[in-house]
Design an enzyme around this catalytic site. Sequence first.
Site, PDB file in Angstrom:
ATOM      1  N   TYR A  26       0.834  -1.201   0.000  1.00 43.91           N
ATOM      2  CA  TYR A  26       0.000   0.000   0.000  1.00 43.91           C
ATOM      3  C   TYR A  26       0.864   1.244   0.000  1.00 43.91           C
ATOM      4  CZ  TYR A  26       0.811   1.077   4.982  1.00 43.91           C
ATOM      5  OH  TYR A  26       1.378   1.421   6.188  1.00 43.91           O
ATOM      6  N   LYS A  45       6.577  -1.980   1.908  1.00 40.97           N
ATOM      7  CA  LYS A  45       5.392  -1.398   2.537  1.00 40.97           C
ATOM      8  C   LYS A  45       4.179  -2.311   2.328  1.00 40.97           C
ATOM      9  CE  LYS A  45       3.129   3.111   3.152  1.00 40.97           C
ATOM     10  NZ  LYS A  45       3.581   3.342   4.548  1.00 40.97           N
ATOM     11  N   GLU A  66      11.687   2.323  14.463  1.00 39.97           N
ATOM     12  CA  GLU A  66      10.795   3.373  13.984  1.00 39.97           C
ATOM     13  C   GLU A  66       9.531   3.380  14.828  1.00 39.97           C
ATOM     14  OE1 GLU A  66       9.881   2.414   9.911  1.00 39.97           O
ATOM     15  OE2 GLU A  66       9.562   0.305  10.392  1.00 39.97           O
ATOM     16  N   LEU A  92      11.010   1.258   7.285  1.00 40.51           N
ATOM     17  CA  LEU A  92      10.436   1.704   6.027  1.00 40.51           C
ATOM     18  C   LEU A  92      11.204   2.917   5.528  1.00 40.51           C
ATOM     19  CD1 LEU A  92       8.074   1.335   4.003  1.00 40.51           C
ATOM     20  CD2 LEU A  92       6.869   3.105   5.305  1.00 40.51           C
TER      21      LEU A  92
END
Length: 286
Positions: free
Chosen positions: A33, A150, A182, A206
């Site tokens: 996505y 992702k 993260e 990411l």
Amino acid sequence: MSRIVYVNGEYLPEEEAKVSIFDRGFLFADAVYEVTSVLGGKLIDFDGHAARLQRSLGELDMANPIEIEDLRQVHRELVTRNDIDEGMIYLQISRGADNDRDFVFPDAETVPSSIVLFTQSKPLTQAPAAKTGLKVISIEDIRWGRRDIKTVQLLYPSMGKMMAKKAGADDAWMVEDGEVTEGTSNNAYIVKDGRIITRHLGREILHGITRAAVLRFAREAQMQVEERAFTIEEAQQADEAFITSASAFVMPVVEIDGKTLGDGAPGPVAQRLREIYIEESRNTAS
């Protein structure tokens, strides 16, 4: 008026939108996505999101069912049809729907990838948290090893947000081998003695599109940037901290695991980077 969404080549009222129960995004989280923000009815960094989408698809050997320029037009059409001034466009591509459930990938020649897009209208530039800052907690990072792709495998990040909510915080920073990777849906940063510190790129995090833009703007503004891992203990001793994401832009962090940073208010570096990011995004949105 009903929200208009896009499903496999059709614009539909959301009430009429359907995907198969055999779609692999639903059965296996076999999907990727992207979220593209909208300011003033225009797209922010669409090319960056499109490039990352192509990379994610390539890493999973998944076919893209739409040409990038056609995808850009779908984004713009959804903005127009839903009258979006500020908000986001969510895009998801799955490996498609075979005629039954099977762990083995279906043949891409006979089972096309599925694509879904929808809009979310919400204030981005005037988000209340930008004035107050966020409180975060730390949690163990137990996700799979390819966080640079992702995918829609977001159960643990969702659980992390719920852990934060239960603890009276806003979000969670994930920690692996003693170092921050993260946030649950964002990249994490600290500021010490004027230096912006954020984890280096790798499979552990990411590769944020907003991250790349913010670091570029920081360097152009003659700010010092250091890409390396840091610990929660180091973060608690920082002068300030912040996160970046497509929906949050640059958002200050004022508390980590109960430890207040500085005077407990958003720091000057985060505030200035937020101003720069919004200004530059307005100027380059298309």
